[in-house]
Scaffold this motif. Structure first.
Motif, PDB file in Angstrom:
ATOM      1  N   UNK A  99       0.826  -1.211   0.000  1.00 49.86           N
ATOM      2  CA  UNK A  99       0.000   0.000   0.000  1.00 49.86           C
ATOM      3  C   UNK A  99       0.860   1.261   0.000  1.00 49.86           C
ATOM      4  N   UNK A 100       1.978   1.218   0.695  1.00 48.38           N
ATOM      5  CA  UNK A 100       2.856   2.388   0.761  1.00 48.38           C
ATOM      6  C   UNK A 100       3.362   2.795  -0.620  1.00 48.38           C
ATOM      7  N   UNK A 101       3.622   1.804  -1.449  1.00 47.69           N
ATOM      8  CA  UNK A 101       4.100   2.099  -2.802  1.00 47.69           C
ATOM      9  C   UNK A 101       3.032   2.833  -3.597  1.00 47.69           C
ATOM     10  N   UNK A 102       1.773   2.462  -3.396  1.00 47.20           N
ATOM     11  CA  UNK A 102       0.687   3.056  -4.167  1.00 47.20           C
ATOM     12  C   UNK A 102       0.260   4.429  -3.699  1.00 47.20           C
ATOM     13  N   UNK A 103       0.639   4.843  -2.485  1.00 46.21           N
ATOM     14  CA  UNK A 103       0.169   6.126  -1.961  1.00 46.21           C
ATOM     15  C   UNK A 103       1.321   7.112  -1.770  1.00 46.21           C
ATOM     16  N   UNK A 104       2.403   6.887  -2.456  1.00 48.38           N
ATOM     17  CA  UNK A 104       3.548   7.778  -2.256  1.00 48.38           C
ATOM     18  C   UNK A 104       3.238   9.198  -2.701  1.00 48.38           C
ATOM     19  N   UNK A 105       2.355   9.339  -3.619  1.00 53.77           N
ATOM     20  CA  UNK A 105       1.933  10.671  -4.064  1.00 53.77           C
ATOM     21  C   UNK A 105       0.415  10.756  -4.016  1.00 53.77           C
ATOM     22  N   UNK A 106      -0.104  11.957  -3.804  1.00 55.56           N
ATOM     23  CA  UNK A 106      -1.551  12.157  -3.843  1.00 55.56           C
ATOM     24  C   UNK A 106      -2.135  12.402  -2.473  1.00 55.56           C
ATOM     25  N   UNK A 107      -3.025  13.406  -2.375  1.00 56.83           N
ATOM     26  CA  UNK A 107      -3.649  13.760  -1.103  1.00 56.83           C
ATOM     27  C   UNK A 107      -4.595  12.669  -0.618  1.00 56.83           C
ATOM     28  N   UNK A 108      -5.311  12.034  -1.547  1.00 58.26           N
ATOM     29  CA  UNK A 108      -6.252  10.993  -1.150  1.00 58.26           C
ATOM     30  C   UNK A 108      -5.532   9.833  -0.493  1.00 58.26           C
ATOM     31  N   UNK A 109      -4.341   9.516  -0.996  1.00 55.35           N
ATOM     32  CA  UNK A 109      -3.560   8.417  -0.453  1.00 55.35           C
ATOM     33  C   UNK A 109      -3.185   8.633   0.990  1.00 55.35           C
ATOM     34  N   UNK A 110      -2.951   9.854   1.394  1.00 58.18           N
ATOM     35  CA  UNK A 110      -2.542  10.140   2.767  1.00 58.18           C
ATOM     36  C   UNK A 110      -3.623   9.716   3.760  1.00 58.18           C
ATOM     37  N   UNK A 111      -4.877  10.067   3.483  1.00 56.18           N
ATOM     38  CA  UNK A 111      -5.955   9.702   4.397  1.00 56.18           C
ATOM     39  C   UNK A 111      -6.140   8.186   4.463  1.00 56.18           C
TER      40      UNK A 111
END
Length: 355
Positions: free
Chosen positions: A96-108
């Protein structure tokens, strides 16, 4: 010339004593027939009695160790099940960390995942079987890990308060302050590798005021055979668990959408690095416990063979011949029937019948 006193009472008394003796002998032989063993081993074996006593002691000791090994295997199986769950969560989180490295939605999304995983990790480390905590080391009656999200008994104590204080000290603001957008990647990296990482060092991890763990560093050692002692547990202070808790806490507390993109990526990259190390360390712990499981199984197999040999020797000394025992019982029953009949006839004798 000597005469012998003869009377109905004397005959009856002699017969009664004979019957009592045969009844005792019949009870003894019936017991042997039912159990298959001598009723009085010491009487039958004489100077060989010490040998059978020694053999039985050896058998009982092996049997006791095998019973204990059953509890050991339950503890190891429970530990492995908990570790498998931790490993699966860590592997999924790494992906999951790889997929959310960028993007505001990923942070939440990743913050929620990290929080859930942290709660699950704490629950797994606090797993217990029959009232004994699996990851408490030798202090099996002590709950090993503090609930990160629980309200502390003493305000300002516990790991959550320590993390908040460390962030405030480093940046002069709380994690949810909008001004965190001004934190530079270099400053965040220095904090994560410095003050924050230090909170997961062994001494800080077990600090009674701000630490996470009350577990003992010493693992449970079990005697799995007459000659083997093996570590049969893991404890919550091991590097694998400290690292995975560090990664989950890092993302939960600091991977905010309020951060600058550079600082956010710094948090995610560091978390990915720590999770990778935690996965590797967890597999090492699982392998160690797996080796212990194999050793316990092999020890049980060897003891089964030893117990079979001991039982054979015990039987050679203590078993009776069932056919001989049955013959003795049948003969005694026949003799008793005859004795009862003679007693009844003797009781009917009286001089009055001839007057």
């Amino acid at each position: 010339m000597k005469t012998t006193f003869i009377s109905t009472q004397a005959v009856s008394s002699a017969t009664r004593l004979s019957i009592m003796k045969m009844q005792a002998e019949l009870a003894k032989n019936s017991k042997e027939l039912g159990s298959g063993r001598w009723a009085d081993v010491g009487l039958e074996l004489g100077n060989k009695t010490g040998r059978t006593v020694s053999l039985r002691q050896d058998f009982a000791r092996l049997d006791s160790i095998k019973d204990t090994n059953g509890l050991v295997m339950s503890r190891l199986d429970g530990s492995q099940a908990a570790l498998e769950g931790m490993l699966k969560m860590a592997q999924d989180f790494s992906a999951s960390l790889i997929g959310v490295r960028t993007g505001d939605t990923g942070a939440d999304v990743i913050q929620d995942d990290a929080k859930n995983n942290l709660q699950a990790l704490i629950a797994s480390l606090n797993t217990s079987i029959d009232g004994e905590y699996l990851f408490a080391g030798i202090d099996t009656d002590v709950r090993p890990v503090t609930d990160y999200y629980a309200t502390p008994v003493v305000p300002g104590t516990g790991p959550k308060a320590a993390v908040d204080d460390a962030f405030l000290t480093a940046f002069g603001m709380a994690q949810n302050d909008p001004a965190v957008i001004n934190i530079t990647p270099a400053a965040m990296d220095a904090f994560l590798n410095g003050a924050f990482a230090a909170m997961f060092d062994p001494a800080a991890w077990t600090d009674p005021t701000t630490g996470w763990s009350s577990a003992s560093d010493q693992n449970v050692r079990s005697r799995i055979s007459t000659s083997e002692l093996v570590d049969t547990s893991a404890n919550a202070n091991e590097a694998a668990f400290r690292k995975i808790a560090m990664a989950y806490t890092m993302v939960t507390e600091f991977a905010s959408s309020n951060l600058s993109e550079g600082a956010y990526q710094t948090v995610i990259d560091k978390a990915a690095e720590i999770v990778g190390e935690a996965i590797s360390s967890t597999t090492v712990v699982m392998a160690r416990l797996g080796t212990a499981q194999e050793r316990v199984k092999n020890a049980n197999d060897r003891m089964d063979v030893q117990m079979k040999i001991l039982n054979t020797h015990i039987n050679d000394l203590e078993l009776v011949d069932p056919y001989e025992a049955q013959t003795r019982v049948t003969a005694l029953e026949t003799q008793l029937d005859m004795a009862y009949a003679l007693t009844a006839r003797a009781q009917q004798l009286s001089l009055l019948n001839y007057l």
